[in-house]
Structures are given as structure tokens and as C-alpha cells.
Design an enzyme around this catalytic site. Structure first.
Site, PDB file in Angstrom:
ATOM      1  N   ASP A  87       0.892  -1.162   0.000  1.00 23.31           N
ATOM      2  CA  ASP A  87       0.000   0.000   0.000  1.00 23.31           C
ATOM      3  C   ASP A  87       0.926   1.207   0.000  1.00 23.31           C
ATOM      4  O   ASP A  87       1.673   1.437   0.958  1.00 23.31           O
ATOM      5  CB  ASP A  87      -0.875  -0.054   1.258  1.00 23.31           C
ATOM      6  N   LEU A  88       0.873   1.982  -1.051  1.00 18.29           N
ATOM      7  CA  LEU A  88       1.893   3.013  -1.256  1.00 18.29           C
ATOM      8  C   LEU A  88       1.791   4.177  -0.279  1.00 18.29           C
ATOM      9  O   LEU A  88       2.679   5.013  -0.204  1.00 18.29           O
ATOM     10  CB  LEU A  88       1.822   3.526  -2.703  1.00 18.29           C
TER      11      LEU A  88
ATOM     12  N   HIS B 227      10.229   6.749 -24.049  1.00 17.48           N
ATOM     13  CA  HIS B 227      10.635   5.477 -24.663  1.00 17.48           C
ATOM     14  C   HIS B 227      11.096   5.667 -26.114  1.00 17.48           C
ATOM     15  O   HIS B 227      11.804   4.825 -26.652  1.00 17.48           O
ATOM     16  CB  HIS B 227       9.550   4.403 -24.524  1.00 17.48           C
TER      17      HIS B 227
ATOM     18  N   HIS C  74       7.777  13.021 -27.005  1.00 19.50           N
ATOM     19  CA  HIS C  74       8.400  12.291 -28.117  1.00 19.50           C
ATOM     20  C   HIS C  74       8.784  13.218 -29.280  1.00 19.50           C
ATOM     21  O   HIS C  74       9.921  13.193 -29.764  1.00 19.50           O
ATOM     22  CB  HIS C  74       7.458  11.210 -28.656  1.00 19.50           C
TER      23      HIS C  74
ATOM     24  N   LYS D 205      -4.020  10.131 -33.730  1.00 16.67           N
ATOM     25  CA  LYS D 205      -4.536   8.765 -33.663  1.00 16.67           C
ATOM     26  C   LYS D 205      -5.512   8.577 -34.810  1.00 16.67           C
ATOM     27  O   LYS D 205      -6.060   9.542 -35.336  1.00 16.67           O
ATOM     28  CB  LYS D 205      -5.265   8.535 -32.341  1.00 16.67           C
TER      29      LYS D 205
ATOM     30  N   LYS E 265      14.395   3.781 -28.919  1.00 18.56           N
ATOM     31  CA  LYS E 265      14.192   3.088 -30.205  1.00 18.56           C
ATOM     32  C   LYS E 265      15.505   3.107 -30.992  1.00 18.56           C
ATOM     33  O   LYS E 265      16.130   4.163 -31.095  1.00 18.56           O
ATOM     34  CB  LYS E 265      13.098   3.796 -31.023  1.00 18.56           C
TER      35      LYS E 265
HETATM   36  C1  BG6 Z   1       2.951   6.628 -25.709  1.00 14.00           C
HETATM   37  C2  BG6 Z   1       1.612   7.300 -25.781  1.00 14.00           C
HETATM   38  O1  BG6 Z   1       3.881   7.428 -25.039  1.00 14.00           O
HETATM   39  O2  BG6 Z   1       3.429   6.384 -27.035  1.00 14.00           O
HETATM   40  C3  BG6 Z   1       0.625   6.477 -26.599  1.00 14.00           C
HETATM   41  O3  BG6 Z   1       1.110   7.494 -24.471  1.00 14.00           O
HETATM   42  C4  BG6 Z   1       1.199   6.139 -27.935  1.00 14.00           C
HETATM   43  O4  BG6 Z   1      -0.608   7.169 -26.745  1.00 14.00           O
HETATM   44  C5  BG6 Z   1       2.582   5.539 -27.807  1.00 14.00           C
HETATM   45  O5  BG6 Z   1       0.323   5.218 -28.582  1.00 14.00           O
HETATM   46  C6  BG6 Z   1       3.238   5.351 -29.142  1.00 14.00           C
HETATM   47  O6  BG6 Z   1       4.404   4.625 -28.963  1.00 14.00           O
HETATM   48  P1  BG6 Z   1       4.983   3.725 -30.147  1.00 14.00           P
HETATM   49  O7  BG6 Z   1       6.263   3.214 -29.608  1.00 14.00           O
HETATM   50  O8  BG6 Z   1       3.944   2.669 -30.409  1.00 14.00           O
HETATM   51  O9  BG6 Z   1       5.145   4.661 -31.295  1.00 14.00           O
END
Ligand code: BG6
Length: 480
Positions: free
Chosen positions: A86-87, A172, A234, A334, A176
Site C-alpha cells: 500500500d503506497l 521510450h 516524443h 490517432k 528506439k
Molecule cells: C505513448 C503514448 O507514449 O506512445 C501512446 O502514451 C502512444 O498514446 C505511444 O500510442 C506510441 O508509442 P509507439 O512506440 O507505439 O510509437
């Protein structure tokens, strides 16, 4: 090097969809350092065995070739443990401390894969429990805040508990392989650098297009929107890598100092320029890949009057000597026509064309996904009768060239966090500067009752996005 890796949010989507599969791949590739333990913590009561069974089931949903066979899973699962936590309870952090003290691993990585509103609470509790000694690193998953003030608040708390070198802020995209290749392209080759400036480049387009809709993430997404979800992090990170000056070394701070300078040089938005240079959109029903799909307002748990943007296109400039006057167009959305992430560098036309035929200027396309490659578009003579020029391209597919040596983004970033390499993580000042830059857009939208423009699912966004680029005499890559 023995490590302990703890996932807060151990039963959450991110953990089972991305983090555990990535760790499994590292394990399968023999890259996970020996003597590691992985601990998932979450609210539910579960034994190690139950958690492993649960994880095994989840792994069935992972992409085909990445899915472990039984034997591989057993070996990987023996590293995985589970504890209820439990945080909000200080004694639960003490229990975590005891678990970590069962042996003294060289490195402890605490990965906050929870909802971001818990970050400050978790960090404060970690500090109070003394879980911030130098061997500890904390990984913070995006989104870090929802505006400048909230990001600063999180960073203040993180800094009061951990040093900057212990804080690993994830974007993230930086993990890549194709994005790392951007740095290699620019700073590992002498070829492009003399051309990488306003004298030779007409405009740069960064597109992060997704064909998926919001799916089951409706409530999260509706409070976030494309600007916060994709542009603030990103897309801006990609822009910094394209526009930055060569760093003096590959050292994390040398790179991050240069990226910060780019963010500080971005042309600030005013309420008027938001109206002129930013287009926001929201998808309506349409067809993607020949399949009918519903509109955003019909997705689960989305309010009928939502003004949340699922698309953004904007024009900016990097105000320095290298880039003055060169438009940078950023676009994400999207339910667009395709999943396609790429950076297009459009060069200027030759100053005095002497050949008939195509006069299409050179273009460098850096493909980030689904393919990972590089395409240089040139003009050449076909060598028949006459001197007609035709477009041709030099095409490089990195997946084919390097094959299985390419590792996934989360695999790379998790291994870097364990090894203490900060190069591919975002520093707090970069992140705050990115918020500072997007904030006038958020403010202007708050006062704009018109809301986003509509676009059909399966298109490339509202027509206004094409007009934005056409105004400067250019067009998006797919329109040419
Ligand atoms: C995430 C977003 O950071 O990146 C998502 O919250 C998005 O909405 C995703 O779909 C896209 O990542 P990738 O690696 O699939 O291009």
C-alpha cells in the site's frame, strides 16, 4: 553486477505489456546481468507463484516471436517476485527495505510504473524510509506532470530525495534503435553536417502517426490529449536531436546540454500564433485499413462534449544562426491513415536548374517505424534519349542490415537504467523547458470554445493541417 529491480504498479498495463516482456527479451538475449532479482509490487495480495502464473497468462498476449516457451518462461520467472504494497503506508516501505536488505545488490532500480499522481508520494516515502542511498536509481515513466507547475512540483520532490544522476526520466522514443541512429547519422558521419543548416534545408517535418484509436485508455487519454501525450515529449525530443549542435562528447550531460539549448531556442507561442500555427483535431468515424471504426466521442468512457485533441499539427522555428527562418512542422494523431513515424528533411532546390524533367529537391527521409531506415531521394538521368531527370532513391533498411542485433526500446532503456547510463533519459530542465513551450498552447485552447476540428478516421487529419504547410509553399510528404 547483482541488481534488484522493483516495479511499482506491478500489475498495471505498462508492466505486463512492455516492461516484463522487454526484460524477458534481455534475459533471452543473455543481456540481463547475472544475479538479478525482479520484484513487482501492487495493491493485491498474491504469492510469488500466483503472480508468476498471472504473468504467464499475460505473456500469451505478447507478439508471436517474442512469446516465451514454457521452459524459457520458467527460467525467467524464477527471477520474478511479488509483494503487496500500500503506497501510502510507511511500514510497507520498511518491508521493501528489508526485502532489499536480504542481500546487498550493487544496484537497486525502482521503476515507477504507476499513475503519475502517485510519484511525489512514492518518492517522499522512499526518502523517509532511507531508500535513496547512492546505489538506488528511480525511473519515472511519462507523463511527468500535466503542465509546467505539476512537472516542477514532481521534480522538486524527486530532487529533494534523489540526486539528478539517480533520476531516470523515460521517454521510450529515445530507446528506439531508429532514434539512436539519428545521432549516429548526424555525428558519426561528416557527410551531412555541412548541409545541416538554413542555407541548404528548406523545412523539416516530424510525423508520428498512429492508425490505432484510444482503445481502452479513454479516461486517461481524455484528460491528456495528443499535445501532452506525444508532442511535449516524443516529438520535441526528436526535434532536439535533429536541430542540436554537435555535443563535445557522447557524455549524457554534453548531449542533454545541447538538447536543452534547442528547446530554449524554440519560437515561443502567443495566443495569436497558436491560432495561426497550431491545428488541433479529433477523429470522427471512418475506415482504417478498410475496416470501419468509430469516432472518438463514441469510444468507451468519453464525454460527449469532449474537446480532447487526438491530432496536432504545428509550425515552429528554432531561433538561432543555424536554423533561423526554417519551418519545423510537427504532427501527430490517432486513427490516421497509417502507423508511420518519420522525419523528412526537405533540402532547397538547385539554384539554377539546367535540365528538363523533374526538379524535385533532394529529400532525406529518416524512417522510425514501422520500418527503420533511411531514404535519400535524388534526381538522376535515366540515360536514354534526352536529358530528362527522374527521382530515384538510395534506400537503407536497418532491420535487414543489422537484423537481430537491434533491441527494443524498453529493453535498451531498462538495461541502461540497471547499468546507470543516463544518455537516453531526459533531464529535469529539458522536461520543464518542453512544458514551458507547450503551455501557451494549452492556455489558448482553454479559451477557445470552438474546440478541435474534425477529421475522418483513416485520413491524414484536418484539412487545416495541409493549409498550415501550404501557407509556406510546402506540402506534407504524403501529399507530394
Ligand atoms: C505513448 C503514448 O507514449 O506512445 C501512446 O502514451 C502512444 O498514446 C505511444 O500510442 C506510441 O508509442 P509507439 O512506440 O507505439 O510509437
Amino acid at each position: 553486477m547483482a541488481f534488484d529491480l522493483v516495479f511499482f504498479g506491478g500489475t498495471g498495463d505498462l508492466t505486463w505489456r512492455k516492461l516484463m516482456p522487454a526484460l524477458f527479451q534481455a534475459f533471452r538475449h543473455g543481456k540481463l546481468p547475472d544475479g538479478g532479482r525482479i520484484l513487482a509490487v501492487a495493491r493485491d495480495e498474491m504469492s510469488d507463484e500466483r503472480y508468476r502464473d498471472w504473468l504467464k497468462e499475460r505473456f500469451q498476449e505478447v507478439d508471436g516471436p517474442k512469446r516465451p516457451n514454457d521452459d524459457e518462461f520458467q527460467r525467467f520467472a524464477s527471477l520474478v517476485h511479488y509483494r503487496r504494497m500500500d503506497l501510502s503506508q510507511p511500514e510497507h516501505y520498511q518491508r521493501l527495505k528489508e526485502w532489499l536488505a536480504e542481500r546487498h545488490a550493487d544496484t537497486v532500480v525502482l521503476y515507477l510504473a504507476t499513475s503519475p499522481h502517485l510519484f511525489t508520494q512514492i518518492c517522499e516515502q522512499l526518502g523517509a524510509a532511507g531508500l535513496n542511498e547512492p546505489r538506488v536509481r528511480v525511473v519515472l515513466e511519462k507523463p511527468l506532470g500535466h503542465d509546467l507547475a505539476s512537472a516542477q512540483q514532481i521534480n522538486r520532490v524527486v530532487r529533494s530525495v534523489f540526486s539528478e544522476s539517480q533520476a531516470f526520466r523515460i521517454d521510450h522514443y529515445l530507446g528506439k534503435p531508429s532514434v539512436q541512429n539519428l545521432m549516429a547519422l548526424r555525428f558519426g558521419n561528416a557527410l551531412f553536417e555541412p548541409l545541416w543548416r538554413r542555407e541548404s534545408i528548406a523545412n523539416i517535418q516530424i510525423t508520428l502517426a498512429e492508425s490505432l484509436g484510444v482503445g481502452t485508455r479513454g479516461p486517461f487519454y481524455d484528460g491528456t490529449g495528443a499535445l501532452r501525450d506525444m508532442i511535449q515529449n516524443h516529438a520535441l525530443q526528436l526535434l532536439t536531436m535533429i536541430a542540436m549542435e554537435p555535443p563535445s562528447s557522447a557524455d549524457a550531460d554534453a548531449i542533454r546540454d545541447e538538447k536543452l539549448k534547442v528547446l530554449r531556442s524554440l519560437k515561443p507561442f502567443t495566443p495569436e500564433s497558436v491560432g495561426r500555427d497550431v491545428v488541433r483535431g479529433q477523429y470522427r468515424a471512418g475506415a482504417v485499413d478498410g475496416k470501419a471504426v468509430i469516432g472518438y466521442l463514441d469510444e468507451a468512457k468519453i464525454p460527449q462534449d469532449s474537446h480532447c485533441e487526438t491530432f496536432v499539427a504545428l509550425r515552429t522555428e528554432v531561433q538561432n544562426w543555424r536554423w533561423a527562418g526554417v519551418p519545423f512542422y510537427l504532427r501527430t494523431g490517432k486513427r490516421l491513415a497509417a502507423r508511420d513515424a518519420q522525419i523528412v528533411v526537405n533540402f532547397r532546390p538547385v539554384p539554377h536548374p539546367i535540365f528538363p524533367g523533374s526538379s524535385q529537391p533532394n529529400r532525406l527521409v529518416i524512417k522510425l517505424q514501422p520500418e527503420d531506415g533511411l531514404e535519400l531521394q535524388l534526381l538522376a538521368s535515366k540515360g536514354g534519349h534526352g536529358e530528362m531527370l527522374s527521382p530515384v532513391s538510395l534506400d537503407l533498411d536497418f532491420d535487414r542490415t543489422f537484423g537481430s542485433q537491434r533491441v527494443g526500446a524498453y529493453e535498451r532503456l531498462l538495461l541502461d537504467a540497471i547499468a546507470g547510463r543516463l544518455n537516453l533519459f531526459v533531464r529535469s530542465d529539458e522536461q520543464e523547458q518542453a512544458w514551458r513551450w507547450v503551455e501557451p498552447i494549452l492556455d489558448a485552447w482553454k479559451h477557445d470554445s470552438a474546440g478541435p476540428r474534425h477529421y475522418n478516421a483513416g485520413s491524414w487529419g484536418p484539412a487545416a493541417a495541409s493549409a498550415l504547410v501550404a501557407r509556406d509553399g510546402f506540402s506534407w510528404a504524403e501529399e507530394q
